[in-house]
Structure formats: C-alpha cells, structure tokens
Motif scaffolding. Structure first.
Motif, PDB file in Angstrom:
ATOM      1  N   SER A  57       0.806  -1.223   0.000  1.00  0.00           N
ATOM      2  CA  SER A  57       0.000   0.000   0.000  1.00  0.00           C
ATOM      3  C   SER A  57       0.834   1.265   0.000  1.00  0.00           C
ATOM      4  O   SER A  57       0.309   2.348  -0.288  1.00  0.00           O
ATOM      5  CB  SER A  57      -0.939   0.012   1.214  1.00  0.00           C
ATOM      6  OG  SER A  57      -0.190   0.016   2.420  1.00  0.00           O
ATOM      7  N   ASP A  74       3.585   7.095  -8.143  1.00  0.00           N
ATOM      8  CA  ASP A  74       3.942   8.019  -7.069  1.00  0.00           C
ATOM      9  C   ASP A  74       5.433   8.326  -7.034  1.00  0.00           C
ATOM     10  O   ASP A  74       5.953   8.770  -6.007  1.00  0.00           O
ATOM     11  CB  ASP A  74       3.514   7.435  -5.711  1.00  0.00           C
ATOM     12  CG  ASP A  74       2.007   7.478  -5.533  1.00  0.00           C
ATOM     13  OD1 ASP A  74       1.376   8.375  -6.121  1.00  0.00           O
ATOM     14  OD2 ASP A  74       1.464   6.617  -4.815  1.00  0.00           O
ATOM     15  N   GLY A 163      -7.888   9.050  -6.686  1.00  0.00           N
ATOM     16  CA  GLY A 163      -6.991   8.337  -5.785  1.00  0.00           C
ATOM     17  C   GLY A 163      -6.771   6.885  -6.117  1.00  0.00           C
ATOM     18  O   GLY A 163      -6.001   6.214  -5.431  1.00  0.00           O
ATOM     19  N   GLN A 193      -3.795   0.508  -5.958  1.00  0.00           N
ATOM     20  CA  GLN A 193      -3.656   1.327  -4.753  1.00  0.00           C
ATOM     21  C   GLN A 193      -4.759   2.368  -4.731  1.00  0.00           C
ATOM     22  O   GLN A 193      -5.181   2.851  -5.783  1.00  0.00           O
ATOM     23  CB  GLN A 193      -2.291   2.023  -4.705  1.00  0.00           C
ATOM     24  CG  GLN A 193      -1.125   1.126  -4.368  1.00  0.00           C
ATOM     25  CD  GLN A 193       0.177   1.894  -4.231  1.00  0.00           C
ATOM     26  OE1 GLN A 193       0.305   3.031  -4.683  1.00  0.00           O
ATOM     27  NE2 GLN A 193       1.166   1.276  -3.603  1.00  0.00           N
ATOM     28  N   GLU A 195      -5.850   5.885  -2.351  1.00  0.00           N
ATOM     29  CA  GLU A 195      -5.440   6.816  -1.310  1.00  0.00           C
ATOM     30  C   GLU A 195      -6.575   7.782  -1.003  1.00  0.00           C
ATOM     31  O   GLU A 195      -7.183   8.354  -1.911  1.00  0.00           O
ATOM     32  CB  GLU A 195      -4.202   7.599  -1.750  1.00  0.00           C
ATOM     33  CG  GLU A 195      -3.639   8.520  -0.681  1.00  0.00           C
ATOM     34  CD  GLU A 195      -2.349   9.174  -1.118  1.00  0.00           C
ATOM     35  OE1 GLU A 195      -1.762   9.915  -0.295  1.00  0.00           O
ATOM     36  OE2 GLU A 195      -1.918   8.955  -2.271  1.00  0.00           O
ATOM     37  N   TRP A 199      -5.014   7.798   4.323  1.00  0.00           N
ATOM     38  CA  TRP A 199      -4.974   6.338   4.331  1.00  0.00           C
ATOM     39  C   TRP A 199      -4.585   5.831   2.944  1.00  0.00           C
ATOM     40  O   TRP A 199      -5.014   6.358   1.934  1.00  0.00           O
ATOM     41  CB  TRP A 199      -6.332   5.751   4.723  1.00  0.00           C
ATOM     42  CG  TRP A 199      -6.692   5.956   6.156  1.00  0.00           C
ATOM     43  CD1 TRP A 199      -7.413   6.978   6.684  1.00  0.00           C
ATOM     44  CD2 TRP A 199      -6.315   5.125   7.247  1.00  0.00           C
ATOM     45  NE1 TRP A 199      -7.532   6.841   8.038  1.00  0.00           N
ATOM     46  CE2 TRP A 199      -6.863   5.708   8.421  1.00  0.00           C
ATOM     47  CE3 TRP A 199      -5.579   3.938   7.362  1.00  0.00           C
ATOM     48  CZ2 TRP A 199      -6.692   5.139   9.678  1.00  0.00           C
ATOM     49  CZ3 TRP A 199      -5.398   3.372   8.611  1.00  0.00           C
ATOM     50  CH2 TRP A 199      -5.959   3.971   9.757  1.00  0.00           C
ATOM     51  N   ARG A 200      -3.794   4.777   2.919  1.00  0.00           N
ATOM     52  CA  ARG A 200      -3.391   4.150   1.663  1.00  0.00           C
ATOM     53  C   ARG A 200      -3.748   2.671   1.712  1.00  0.00           C
ATOM     54  O   ARG A 200      -3.350   1.950   2.643  1.00  0.00           O
ATOM     55  CB  ARG A 200      -1.888   4.320   1.430  1.00  0.00           C
ATOM     56  CG  ARG A 200      -1.452   5.775   1.293  1.00  0.00           C
ATOM     57  CD  ARG A 200       0.047   5.865   1.103  1.00  0.00           C
ATOM     58  NE  ARG A 200       0.471   5.234  -0.127  1.00  0.00           N
ATOM     59  CZ  ARG A 200       0.612   5.866  -1.302  1.00  0.00           C
ATOM     60  NH1 ARG A 200       0.365   7.172  -1.371  1.00  0.00           N
ATOM     61  NH2 ARG A 200       0.999   5.235  -2.373  1.00  0.00           N
ATOM     62  N   ARG A 250      -0.569   4.194   6.793  1.00  0.00           N
ATOM     63  CA  ARG A 250      -0.921   5.575   7.105  1.00  0.00           C
ATOM     64  C   ARG A 250       0.307   6.310   7.629  1.00  0.00           C
ATOM     65  O   ARG A 250       1.062   5.794   8.453  1.00  0.00           O
ATOM     66  CB  ARG A 250      -2.042   5.650   8.142  1.00  0.00           C
ATOM     67  CG  ARG A 250      -2.480   7.088   8.454  1.00  0.00           C
ATOM     68  CD  ARG A 250      -3.706   7.126   9.327  1.00  0.00           C
ATOM     69  NE  ARG A 250      -4.084   8.485   9.689  1.00  0.00           N
ATOM     70  CZ  ARG A 250      -4.806   9.296   8.919  1.00  0.00           C
ATOM     71  NH1 ARG A 250      -5.220   8.867   7.734  1.00  0.00           N
ATOM     72  NH2 ARG A 250      -5.119  10.516   9.323  1.00  0.00           N
TER      73      ARG A 250
END
Length: 367
Positions: A57, A74, A163, A193, A195, A199-200, A250
């Motif tokens: 995550s 990312d 996200g 993933q 987000e 939180w991820r 997180r």
C-alpha cells in the motif's frame, strides 16, 4: 466519485474472491507444488525488508514494479533506479536485484525489474577419481544453480475514481541447474492502490493467471551420477497459483520534524493449507507489520515482523515464531541508501541459534 467507505469493501471483496477460486482447484489437485518460484517471494529493497515486507500500500519508488506496480505513479522524480544485494545463509545464497522506472505522463508510468537468486561455484566431483583410481583435483568442475525473473510493469490512474491507481506486470522466468536442467515460465501480476484522507490501501495479485514453468531435463547428465535405484527426472511442468496481498498504511506527523509510517499486510496463499496463523484448505493468511520513523525526510529507522510459523521445540512444546527485521535509511539529493537486518530463529541441537541476513540497497532519483 466513489466514497472511501464504498471503495474499501470492494477492495477486500475483490481480494477474497480472487483467492478462493483457484484455491478450490488447488485443494482437489494435491500434485500442485506449494513453493513453485518461491524465490520471487523473498522480497526486494532495503526499506521493504527492514519493514517486514509491508509495501503493497505504501511503495513509491522503482521497487513498486515488484511490490505493487500501481505505486509507480507516485515516483517523486522523473527517473528512479534501485540496486540491491543481499546474502543468505552465511553468504552461500546471493540475492541481487535491479529496477528502473519512469512516468510516461501524469497518468501513466512504466518500469522494469530484474531479479537473480543463486548459489555459485558448486563443485561437481563426479570425475574426481581418474581412470587409474587416483584423485585428480583439476578434474573438478563447478556450476551454478540460479533463478532469474524479468518484470515489465505498467501503471495508470483511473480518472473516474479519485486516488485509484492500477498496475500490471508481465514476468518472464528462467531457472537453471547447471548442465542438468533449465526451465522457462511466464506469468502476470496485477495490483491497485487507493489513497484517501491520509490512508493508503493496496491489493497485489501475483500470478493472477497462474504461472507455468516448463522444465527441460538433460537426462544424460543425470545418468552419469544416478544409481540404478534412482529415477532419472524427465521433462515436466509446474504451476504457481495466485498469491494475494492486501495492505493498509498511514503516515502520521509527529512533534518536531519527525514522522511515522505504519503499515500492515495480509499475505494470502491459495495453494492449500500452510503453517500460518490463519490456515484453511482454501486459503492461508500470514500477517506482516512494519513501522518507519523519519526525521526531516533524511534519516529513517525501520522495524517489522513477518513469517509467523508454529514450530515444535526439542522439548516437544509448540510455540509461534516470527521473523523480525530492522533497518536504517538515509536520503539526500536524490540518493537513497537503505540497510536491513533480518533474523531467523533456528532450533539447533536443543539450543536456539540465530541466522542473520544483511540487505543493502541503493536508490537514486533524478530529473
């Protein structure tokens, strides 16, 4: 736009549904090997291995091609590369890894990863004694046993859901046992993933289509060393069933310039019952947990725990053991140096001994 509370059940349900379908087939087919291509489950990167392999995550660099290709979106720089070397079992086994990743545009990214796990310089002493019955050391030949994997990754943002990112891997596998045998395999991984509000969430499905290795055996080499009572191996194939990892992480702002990153993963295998805390005929689950404390985004201290197993001591008592890990990292001017120490508890002659594995990885991001 989908709300966070609606996306979470979808991710969990998707992971469980993907896992139970092939597991039912595995339960009815006892010939399916449990540990096919296991070298791909050791893990890569000093940061990840220092955090107990909890990355699904939270991964955000070139190692995302291995942990979860969705994380390639990312990247903090235009180009990112990682090199890693680790040695297992007092240096007998060498584990090497290299990865490179780059964005194509704001909504897509690509990456490539290469993994090698091998034992080199194994002595072949079958010709040690010459035709006159004398030992002749220059007749010793050496060979290697090595597994290779090439992962080609692609990731893309899903515009309809803020996200949410998706990624896929195409992987080519080559396994070699000196002159005796080799195998080729091909498989596909998929990951996502999500987000939201710090939180991820992540979901990684390895070998989602199952991965087949086709072995080619050099029977003549085996005949030279096998006794009449031993069967000569023949050409064959093996299947790697899907492995699912569901993770959540997180980031937390601490006083001063300190930060904390907490993550946990649930690794789910679908090849029958294993020695894990949650184990059934359909699916087995092994939890991982990791923590990273950072100072000013420059210095990092990490710890984690994974690989929970129930063992029986020489006294006959059963107890749960886990694999702890520690790590440190330094990041400056695009350069990242990560070190990790993983320790395995081993019962030996009634006494507890320790087997350590040291992992070193170097990453660099540049524009």
């Amino acid at each position: 736009m989908l709300h966070f509370s609606k996306v979470v059940p979808v991710l969990v349900g998707l992971g469980l549904s993907l896992g139970t379908a092939p597991a039912a087939w595995a339960q009815s087919n006892d010939a399916t090997p449990k540990y096919s291509n296991e070298f791909l489950n050791i893990g890569v990167g000093g940061r990840a291995l220092g955090m107990g392999n909890t990355q699904v995550s939270i991964v955000q660099d070139a190692t995302a091609g291995y942990w979860n290709p969705a994380g390639l979106l990312d990247l903090k720089t235009k180009y990112d590369g990682v090199l890693m070397h680790s040695e297992l079992f007092s240096g007998i086994v060498k584990n090497d890894y290299a990865a490179f990743a780059m964005p194509l545009d704001e909504n897509s990214a690509i990456g490539a990863s290469l993994i090698r796990l091998g034992v080199d310089d194994i002595a072949d002493t079958r010709d040690l004694v010459n035709e006159y019955g004398y030992i002749q050391y220059d007749r010793i030949r050496y060979f290697s046993v090595a597994d290779y994997a090439l992962l080609l990754s692609y990731a893309r943002r899903i515009g309809a859901i803020e996200g949410l990112k998706l990624g896929v891997n195409a992987k080519i596998i080559y396994r070699n046992v000196g002159k005796f045998a080799n195998a080729y395999g091909f498989g596909v991984d998929a990951g996502l993933q999500y987000e939201r509000r710090g939180w991820r969430l992540g979901l990684m499905a390895r070998d989602i289509t199952t991965t087949f290795n086709v072995w080619s055996i050099n029977a003549d080499e085996f005949k030279r060393s096998a006794s009449t009572a031993e069967a000569i191996p023949t050409n064959s194939s093996e299947v790697t069933l899907p492995r699912l990892v569901l993770g959540v992480g997180r980031s937390i702002k601490l006083p001063g310039q300190f930060t904390a990153l907490v993550a946990t993963d649930l690794e789910m295998t679908t090849d029958g019952q294993r020695n894990t805390p949650i184990s059934t005929g359909l699916i087995s689950i092994d939890p991982h947990a990791g923590l990273e404390i950072g100072y000013n985004n420059i210095v990092f201290l990490r710890g984690g725990v994974s690989n929970f197993q129930k063992i029986q001591t020489f006294s006959g008592k059963e107890e749960w053991k886990a694999q702890p890990s520690l790590g440190v990292g330094v990041a400056t001017s695009g350069l990242r140096l990560d070190l990790a120490l993983s320790r395995l508890a081993v019962e030996k002659l009634g006494q507890r001994s320790q087997t350590n594995s040291i992992i070193v990885s170097l990453g660099y991001g540049f524009k």
